[in-house]
Structure formats: C-alpha cells, structure tokens
Design a protein around this motif. Structure first.
Motif, PDB file in Angstrom:
ATOM      1  N   PRO A   1      52.353  -1.341 -18.878  1.00 55.78           N
ATOM      2  CA  PRO A   1      51.714  -2.525 -18.277  1.00 55.78           C
ATOM      3  C   PRO A   1      51.620  -3.742 -19.180  1.00 55.78           C
ATOM      4  N   GLN A   2      51.453  -3.549 -20.478  1.00 53.78           N
ATOM      5  CA  GLN A   2      51.286  -4.705 -21.364  1.00 53.78           C
ATOM      6  C   GLN A   2      52.540  -5.562 -21.435  1.00 53.78           C
ATOM      7  N   LEU A   3      53.671  -5.046 -20.951  1.00 56.68           N
ATOM      8  CA  LEU A   3      54.926  -5.796 -20.956  1.00 56.68           C
ATOM      9  C   LEU A   3      55.221  -6.461 -19.613  1.00 56.68           C
ATOM     10  N   HIS A   4      54.436  -6.153 -18.593  1.00 59.16           N
ATOM     11  CA  HIS A   4      54.754  -6.609 -17.236  1.00 59.16           C
ATOM     12  C   HIS A   4      54.832  -8.128 -17.112  1.00 59.16           C
ATOM     13  N   ALA A   5      53.796  -8.823 -17.584  1.00 59.91           N
ATOM     14  CA  ALA A   5      53.709 -10.270 -17.348  1.00 59.91           C
ATOM     15  C   ALA A   5      54.873 -11.011 -17.990  1.00 59.91           C
ATOM     16  N   GLY A   6      55.172 -10.691 -19.229  1.00 57.68           N
ATOM     17  CA  GLY A   6      56.259 -11.385 -19.923  1.00 57.68           C
ATOM     18  C   GLY A   6      57.606 -11.154 -19.260  1.00 57.68           C
ATOM     19  N   LEU A   7      57.884  -9.898 -18.903  1.00 54.96           N
ATOM     20  CA  LEU A   7      59.154  -9.583 -18.267  1.00 54.96           C
ATOM     21  C   LEU A   7      59.255 -10.205 -16.873  1.00 54.96           C
ATOM     22  N   ALA A   8      58.150 -10.173 -16.131  1.00 56.62           N
ATOM     23  CA  ALA A   8      58.165 -10.740 -14.783  1.00 56.62           C
ATOM     24  C   ALA A   8      58.480 -12.233 -14.830  1.00 56.62           C
ATOM     25  N   GLN A   9      57.833 -12.950 -15.740  1.00 56.36           N
ATOM     26  CA  GLN A   9      58.076 -14.388 -15.831  1.00 56.36           C
ATOM     27  C   GLN A   9      59.492 -14.678 -16.317  1.00 56.36           C
ATOM     28  N   GLN A  10      59.984 -13.880 -17.244  1.00 57.75           N
ATOM     29  CA  GLN A  10      61.350 -14.060 -17.733  1.00 57.75           C
ATOM     30  C   GLN A  10      62.354 -13.906 -16.592  1.00 57.75           C
ATOM     31  N   CYS A  11      62.162 -12.891 -15.756  1.00 55.76           N
ATOM     32  CA  CYS A  11      63.113 -12.648 -14.670  1.00 55.76           C
ATOM     33  C   CYS A  11      62.971 -13.676 -13.549  1.00 55.76           C
ATOM     34  N   LEU A  12      61.747 -14.088 -13.251  1.00 54.65           N
ATOM     35  CA  LEU A  12      61.548 -15.121 -12.230  1.00 54.65           C
ATOM     36  C   LEU A  12      62.216 -16.430 -12.647  1.00 54.65           C
ATOM     37  N   LYS A  13      62.042 -16.796 -13.910  1.00 49.79           N
ATOM     38  CA  LYS A  13      62.653 -18.033 -14.409  1.00 49.79           C
ATOM     39  C   LYS A  13      64.177 -17.956 -14.376  1.00 49.79           C
ATOM     40  N   ALA A  14      64.696 -16.733 -14.447  1.00 50.42           N
ATOM     41  CA  ALA A  14      66.147 -16.543 -14.406  1.00 50.42           C
ATOM     42  C   ALA A  14      66.680 -16.504 -12.971  1.00 50.42           C
ATOM     43  N   GLY A  15      65.775 -16.692 -11.999  1.00 58.87           N
ATOM     44  CA  GLY A  15      66.208 -16.746 -10.611  1.00 58.87           C
ATOM     45  C   GLY A  15      66.234 -15.416  -9.887  1.00 58.87           C
ATOM     46  N   LEU A  16      65.445 -14.450 -10.368  1.00 58.37           N
ATOM     47  CA  LEU A  16      65.402 -13.128  -9.754  1.00 58.37           C
ATOM     48  C   LEU A  16      64.052 -12.902  -9.084  1.00 58.37           C
ATOM     49  N   HIS A  17      64.057 -12.267  -7.927  1.00 61.66           N
ATOM     50  CA  HIS A  17      62.820 -11.807  -7.308  1.00 61.66           C
ATOM     51  C   HIS A  17      62.295 -10.633  -8.139  1.00 61.66           C
ATOM     52  N   VAL A  18      60.969 -10.421  -8.149  1.00 64.08           N
ATOM     53  CA  VAL A  18      60.423  -9.316  -8.933  1.00 64.08           C
ATOM     54  C   VAL A  18      59.446  -8.483  -8.109  1.00 64.08           C
ATOM     55  N   LEU A  19      59.506  -7.198  -8.327  1.00 63.77           N
ATOM     56  CA  LEU A  19      58.479  -6.269  -7.873  1.00 63.77           C
ATOM     57  C   LEU A  19      57.942  -5.610  -9.130  1.00 63.77           C
ATOM     58  N   VAL A  20      56.624  -5.666  -9.308  1.00 64.19           N
ATOM     59  CA  VAL A  20      56.020  -5.167 -10.539  1.00 64.19           C
ATOM     60  C   VAL A  20      55.164  -3.951 -10.226  1.00 64.19           C
ATOM     61  N   GLU A  21      55.460  -2.844 -10.886  1.00 65.61           N
ATOM     62  CA  GLU A  21      54.684  -1.617 -10.723  1.00 65.61           C
ATOM     63  C   GLU A  21      53.228  -1.875 -11.109  1.00 65.61           C
ATOM     64  N   LYS A  22      52.318  -1.163 -10.458  1.00 60.32           N
ATOM     65  CA  LYS A  22      50.895  -1.366 -10.761  1.00 60.32           C
ATOM     66  C   LYS A  22      50.544  -0.742 -12.115  1.00 60.32           C
ATOM     67  N   PRO A  23      49.542  -1.289 -12.837  1.00 54.07           N
ATOM     68  CA  PRO A  23      48.930  -2.582 -12.574  1.00 54.07           C
ATOM     69  C   PRO A  23      49.945  -3.688 -12.866  1.00 54.07           C
ATOM     70  N   VAL A  24      49.939  -4.738 -12.048  1.00 58.18           N
ATOM     71  CA  VAL A  24      50.962  -5.767 -12.207  1.00 58.18           C
ATOM     72  C   VAL A  24      50.833  -6.503 -13.531  1.00 58.18           C
ATOM     73  N   ALA A  25      49.645  -6.448 -14.113  1.00 52.02           N
ATOM     74  CA  ALA A  25      49.402  -7.090 -15.414  1.00 52.02           C
ATOM     75  C   ALA A  25      48.141  -6.462 -15.995  1.00 52.02           C
ATOM     76  N   VAL A  26      47.737  -6.931 -17.150  1.00 50.74           N
ATOM     77  CA  VAL A  26      46.533  -6.383 -17.777  1.00 50.74           C
ATOM     78  C   VAL A  26      45.353  -7.342 -17.676  1.00 50.74           C
ATOM     79  N   SER A  27      45.516  -8.443 -16.960  1.00 48.14           N
ATOM     80  CA  SER A  27      44.410  -9.388 -16.776  1.00 48.14           C
ATOM     81  C   SER A  27      44.685 -10.265 -15.572  1.00 48.14           C
ATOM     82  N   LEU A  28      43.627 -10.910 -15.094  1.00 45.03           N
ATOM     83  CA  LEU A  28      43.756 -11.853 -13.985  1.00 45.03           C
ATOM     84  C   LEU A  28      44.594 -13.059 -14.391  1.00 45.03           C
ATOM     85  N   ASP A  29      44.404 -13.531 -15.622  1.00 43.82           N
ATOM     86  CA  ASP A  29      45.177 -14.685 -16.089  1.00 43.82           C
ATOM     87  C   ASP A  29      46.669 -14.380 -16.083  1.00 43.82           C
ATOM     88  N   GLU A  30      47.042 -13.192 -16.539  1.00 50.26           N
ATOM     89  CA  GLU A  30      48.462 -12.819 -16.528  1.00 50.26           C
ATOM     90  C   GLU A  30      49.004 -12.728 -15.105  1.00 50.26           C
TER      91      GLU A  30
END
Length: 701
Positions: free
Chosen positions: A75-104
């Motif tokens: 989980p601690q890697l979810h937010a960074g990877l999700a944003q990296q892939c979104l910025k690269a033009g990819l849709h993302v599905l993130v396994e739960k928990p989607v992040a480790v905080s509300l801010d992420e």
C-alpha cells in the motif's frame, strides 16, 4: 466491435492472480503486461496470461503495451505509482487500501481528473452478485425503512501471532484498520453515503516481538443517512463471519459476503401457531436455495467461480464494461467512493486512543552486531526461534530477508537484517562474508514443477555455491519429512530410509525438497560441500499456527478434517527442540554429510492433540476423520478436469501413497540425532502439552 482494454498488472504477488483470472473472464479487458521487480515472478505470471513481462514501471509504460493498469503492490507504493501511470495516460485500478492516507487518495483523484483518465478503487466485494441483489432490493424498498446496519469482518489473521512480522500491515497499529477496513466501509458508503464516525475502540491487544502491541479487533460506530452502523473487525481465531446485516421495518437481510449468500428474515400474516413455522421454513428454503445455487455455479465452472472469484469478476465487469463503451463510471468504483471510504477510515483512526496507535520505540543499539551465523528464512516460524536461540547462546546473527525490517527489534546489538535476493549469487556471496554457519530455512511454494526447479531447487543450490565462494564452514539445510513415503504403518522411518525413486506423483513441496537434498548431497560428494540436512516433523509451540495443515484440512478455526482416522501417533516436535537440533547440526563436525529427522518422542495422535486443546484451553473443535481414498479419488477427478477440460499444464498426477503419507502412518525412530548430536527432545507429556498448546497462544487471546 470495440477492442478489449489492454491491462497491465503492477505487482505479481498473491492478489495478482485473482485480478488476472477475473480479467481473463472479462470480454472487455485482457492482460497484456505484468510488471514486478522480481524477474522470475513477472515472467511466471506473464506466461500464465500470454502477457509481456517487465521489471520496471517505466519500461512497461514506454512500451505502450497497456491502456490501463492494476496497482497490486504494498500500500505505501500505491499513490506514487497511481499518479505516475495516470500522468502517462493510463487508467488505474488500485487494490485496497488505495493509499495510506486521505491526502494521498485525494492526490490520486486530482491527478486522474487532470489527466482525463479513470481511477477505480479495488473494493471487489461490491461486485459480488449477492451484494448487487441486496442493494437492488434495498433501493426497491423490500426491507422497508432501514434503521440499523451491522457489518462484520471476523477472520483470523495468523501473522499477528505467528508472523511474518515484517509485513506492511503490522508496521503500525493503524495499518490493520487501513488493510481490513476498506471492504466493510465500502459497503456502508455505497449503501448509505458518506459516514459520520461516532466512536472507535480497539480490542484484544497482542504483543509483536519487542513487546510492540497490536490490536486484534476494532469496534466502530457510525451514522449515515439516518442509519446507525456498527462495524466489528476481529482477527483472533474465530468462525469466519464476514457479513452485512440490514435491519428494516419489513425485513432483516443478512449477506454473507464470504459465501455469496443473501437471506432475508421477514414477518408473515399467518396465525400464532403457523407464523413461526412459516418463518423458519422460509429461512430454511432460502438457505437451501443459496446453497444449491452456489454449488451449481461451482460445479458448472469447475471451481472457477467461488465467491471471492465472483467478486473480482463483478468488479471487472463494472469497471471495463463502461470504459470500453465510453459510458460513465459505475458509482461503486469511482474516486468519490474511494475518498469517502478513506475519509471514514481516517476519522475512525482519529477516534482511537493515542496508546492504541503507539508504536514501541526500537531498542537502543549500543554496538554493531558481528554475526558469525546467517539464517535464511529468519522471519518464519522456525527461523525466528532459531535466531533467538543463537542469540541466547551468545552468537550474533545475520538474517536474510526481502527487506531490512525483521522480527527482532529488541535485539539490535545481536541481529542484523539484510535484504538480498536469493537469485543473486554475487550478493549472496558478499552477504556471507565472515559467516561460519548458514542455516537455509527458505521455502518456495510453487504450483508447477518448473517453478519449483527455479525458485526452490535453483535457490538452494545457489545458496550452496555462495557458501563455497564465501568459505562458509557449514551449511544446514532444512528439508521435510513430507518427502518420505509414510503410507505404510508397518515401516519404521529412519535417516536410512530412502525417498521414493519416482516422485513425479508426489505433491510439489515434498518432491521439490527431496530434489534440493539430492542436489546438495551431490555437491557434498563431488566438491566437499560441508552440508547437513535437517528434516523437522510437525513443529508446534509458541508462534505456531492453530490451523496446522500437517494435521488435517482446516475449514476455518473451528473445524478440521484429519488426514486419515487420526488414531496413529504423529511426529510432533516442539519448536524449541527444533532450534536446539539445528544449532547442534551447525556445530558438530560429525554432522557434515549427514541427515537428521528432528522428530520428538511419541506423544499424541491427531485426535489426542485436539483433545488436549479442549482440555487445556476449553475450546472444542469439530474434528472429523478424513477418508484418504475419497481424498485421492476427488483429487484424481479434479486432475482430469483441469488437464482435459481446462487444458491446464504442469499439473501433478495424484497418488494414493501421497495422500496416505499426509496421515504420517509410518512411525519415526529418532535415535540418530540423540546419539550423534546429544539432542534431547521433550520427554514429559504434560510439559510437552504445556509448551505446544497452553503457552502457544493458539487462539490469540
């Protein structure tokens, strides 16, 4: 006809196969890429789906191999990877928990909006067919006015008691709620909207190594849309109760989301005599209907559509159907839902007392360890006991692990944890510098012989080569008594007993361990490798699991089907005795080139073991005998269906001897380790039961 969405899986661990199999069954999607830092893991999973393997996200993105990704990493890697892939033009599905905080979570959502791509939270149970039926009935008013909801996640979490303790979910107390809470909270958010958390408390604390306390349960009270909601999360050894109950004016609906069943308890208009009869008959009919329906689905699909698999299939259909058709996202799997769930989780964490969330400060280090012993697999059950025993006897230890965090925070002066890949010969050799004895307790549970050869046999020989290169004086390798043919009660097993000549019809674990031994003893004979083989029996004691599969097939914490009738003496051995035996093997010059079966004195049958649990702990389990001929016949049928109907490859042909060996019919003679090593396993039955059961914390409380 639109082309399927091409999907890349980032992370090739346990959960990845569930995603991959569900995507394979989804017409609007297909797995085209797999990315994992471990090249063998990426290649193995990619091969299963005809996909391209990658070892870096950057390489996968630049290849253009996918349109969407599933992020299945810790989980601690979810937010960074999700944003990296979104910025690269990819849709993302993130396994739960989607992040480790509300801010992420919000950051992922904002990145998705800015990129014009979709962000889906992986709350798979919202895709379960029975949940969809419940939600439709609720919206149709079938349950009347709903005033209360109770959502439970009661499922044993063995790592809390037996490790491995370096998992992300155990690093902080709040991680347990972040890991287990998304499913129950997602139900509530989807049914009733954003939650107002009123109260949260933690229960049944248990110490991790270093007296670092973790809760084994949570009770949370919340409110949404006028509905009072109670969440129960329990991780002790308990009957599996993953359920959602709605109490309305016209009915009480109970969804068992682990079993994909929905039953509604309603009033009826009959007279006082017939009313309760009709009510119970109605409930009985519903249970029968749900059971028959699930059995039929399982039978027709050849066990490919269990409840958990169904939940993933439902989620994939809800995600990729709209995406492929250019329709709006399903409300269950949107950024709005993800944010509402994470908001509720953070609010619940904020309501917990500060002492619950506290993490024990690591012990102060006064000196750098000077290890002369290395334990590979030191975070496991036997490895932890061995490491602590070595330290108790005055030896510093280097533990090889996947990461640098290990289960020894209270021993900073004596134990150092080193993260080294077991596939990297050079790094292994470097890690063994200054080491006199290497204990190899590593094991790899594979589902193909090719995987076993690469990740078990190949790893064990690579470790042996590193020992040679580093000048290690002794390698102690742990095999298993499971490699023996133990089907004949008239045959006594000693170290002179040979493994079957043909092991192609034995389970992969037994076969792989036997091949590891063969290769190591070949290196001993041809090149003088100073190796000693240990084969522990059924190891019990503190830190071990209640649900020990060496005894029988478990159905939750309360029911077990013994391998066989359960009246023959089993080769139990205490964990402390195993640790002592391993150390003696590493020190005694006469042990080089020898093998030792670490089996305790004859004490208990399988039934005697469970009788002792009831007598010592007051817990009666439902114990049944297992007909091994039936087990074998069932396995043979499954083998035929998988091979000829599902066209699966690399299957192990079942054998009756393999099934009978699980019952440990053949008695063991443990004279050799006692004679050669001076090993003295526990001989007192009462003391054995005290260590194996009373002091073992089998139930977590």
């Amino acid at each position: 006809m639109p082309q399927p969405i091409r999907v890349g899986l980032i992370g090739a661990g346990y959960i990845a196969s569930w995603h991959g199999d569900a995507l394979k069954a989804t017409p609007d999607a297909q797995v085209t890429a797999v990315c994992d830092l471990s090249e063998p893991a990426a290649e193995g999973l990619a091969m299963a789906y005809g996909a391209v393997p990658f070892t870096s996200v950057e390489a996968m993105i630049s290849s253009g191999a996918c349109d969407a990704v599933h992020i299945l990493t810790p989980p601690q890697l979810h937010a960074g990877l999700a944003q990296q892939c979104l910025k690269a033009g990819l849709h993302v599905l993130v396994e739960k928990p989607v992040a480790v905080s509300l801010d992420e979570t919000r950051a992922i959502a904002e990145t998705a909006e800015a990129s014009g791509k979709r962000f889906h939270p992986g709350h798979n149970f919202l895709g379960l067919p029975s949940y969809v039926r419940m939600k439709e009935a609720l919206n149709a008013g079938a349950y009347g006015r709903v005033s209360q909801a109770e959502i439970s996640w009661a499922l044993p979490l063995a790592p809390l008691r037996s490790g491995p303790f370096n998992l992300w979910l155990l690093r902080e107390p709040k991680n347990l709620l972040l890991e287990l809470g998304p499913h129950p909270f997602a139900f509530a958010v989807d049914l009733f909207g954003p939650l107002e958390v009123l109260h949260a408390e933690a229960t049944k604390p248990t110490p991790l190594p270093g007296d670092d306390m973790r809760p084994q349960g949570f009770r949370i009270l919340a409110r949404a849309s006028g509905v009072e909601i109670t969440f129960h999360l329990s991780m002790v050894e308990t009957v599996d109760d993953r359920s959602l109950t709605l109490r309305g004016s016209s009915g009480r609906a109970r969804l068992d989301y682990a079993a994909d069943t929905l039953v509604v308890d309603r009033e009826n208009a009959s007279d006082l005599i017939m009313n309760p009869l009709r009510r119970q008959l109605d409930l009985g009919w519903q249970h029968l209907r749900e059971g028959i329906r699930n059995a039929a689905v399982q039978t027709v699909s050849l066990n490919q559509k269990g409840p958990y698999a169904q939940s993933f299939r439902g989620m994939m259909a809800a995600v990729y159907g709209p995406l492929a058709a250019g329709q709006p996202q399903d409300s269950r799997f949107t950024a709005t839902s993800a944010i509402a769930v994470m908001q509720a989780l953070e609010d619940a964490i904020a309501k917990l007392p500060p002492e619950v969330l506290a993490v024990a400060a690591p012990a102060v280090q006064h000196r750098q360890p000077k290890p002369t012993a290395m334990v590979i697999g030191g975070t496991g059950f036997i490895g932890r006991a061995l490491t602590r025993r070595l330290v108790a006897e005055g030896q510093d230890v280097r533990v090889l692990s996947r990461g640098r965090q290990g289960p020894f925070p209270d021993l900073p002066d004596q134990v150092e944890t080193v993260g080294v890949s077991l596939h990297d010969l050079e790094a292994l050799t470097e890690a063994m510098q200054g080491i006199e004895v290497v204990y190899n307790l590593a094991r790899s549970l594979e589902d193909t012989w090719a995987g076993a050869l690469a990740n078990d046999v190949g790893v064990s020989t690579r470790i042996a080569m590193a020992c040679e290169a580093a000048g290690v004086q002794r390698l102690v390798y742990t095999g298993t008594i499971a490699s023996y043919d133990m089907s004949d009660p008239e045959v006594q097993i000693t170290e002179e007993t040979r493994f079957p000549a043909d092991m192609t019809d034995r389970n992969l674990y037994a076969r792989s361990k036997a091949e590891c031994e063969r290769q190591l003893m070949k290196l001993h004979a041809e090149r003088g490798l100073p190796v000693t083989i240990a084969r522990p029996g059924i190891v019990v004691g503190h830190g071990g699991p209640l649900q020990h599969w060496g005894i029988g097939r478990w159905h939750g914490a309360g029911a077990v089907r013994i391998w066989g009738p359960g009246h023959n003496i089993l080769p139990f051995v205490l964990i402390d005795d195993v640790a002592d035996g391993l150390i003696r093997m590493g020190r005694d010059p006469a042990a080089v080139g020898q093998s030792f079966n670490l089996v305790g004195e004859p004490m208990l049958t399988a039934r005697g073991y469970f009788d002792a649990i009831e007598e010592a702990l007051g817990a009666r389990l439902r114990v049944s005998s297992g007909n091994l001929n039936v087990f074998y016949a069932s396995d043979a049928v499954k083998y035929g269906l998988k091979k000829y109907a599902l066209r699966k490859r690399g299957l192990v042909r079942p054998s009756l001897a393999d099934w009978k060996s699980r019952a440990h019919f053949s008695p063991f003679v443990n004279d050799k380790p006692k004679r050669m090593l001076g090993w003295q396993p526990e001989t007192d039955r009462a003391r054995f039961i005290e260590k194996a059961i009373t002091e073992a914390n089998l139930f977590g409380f």
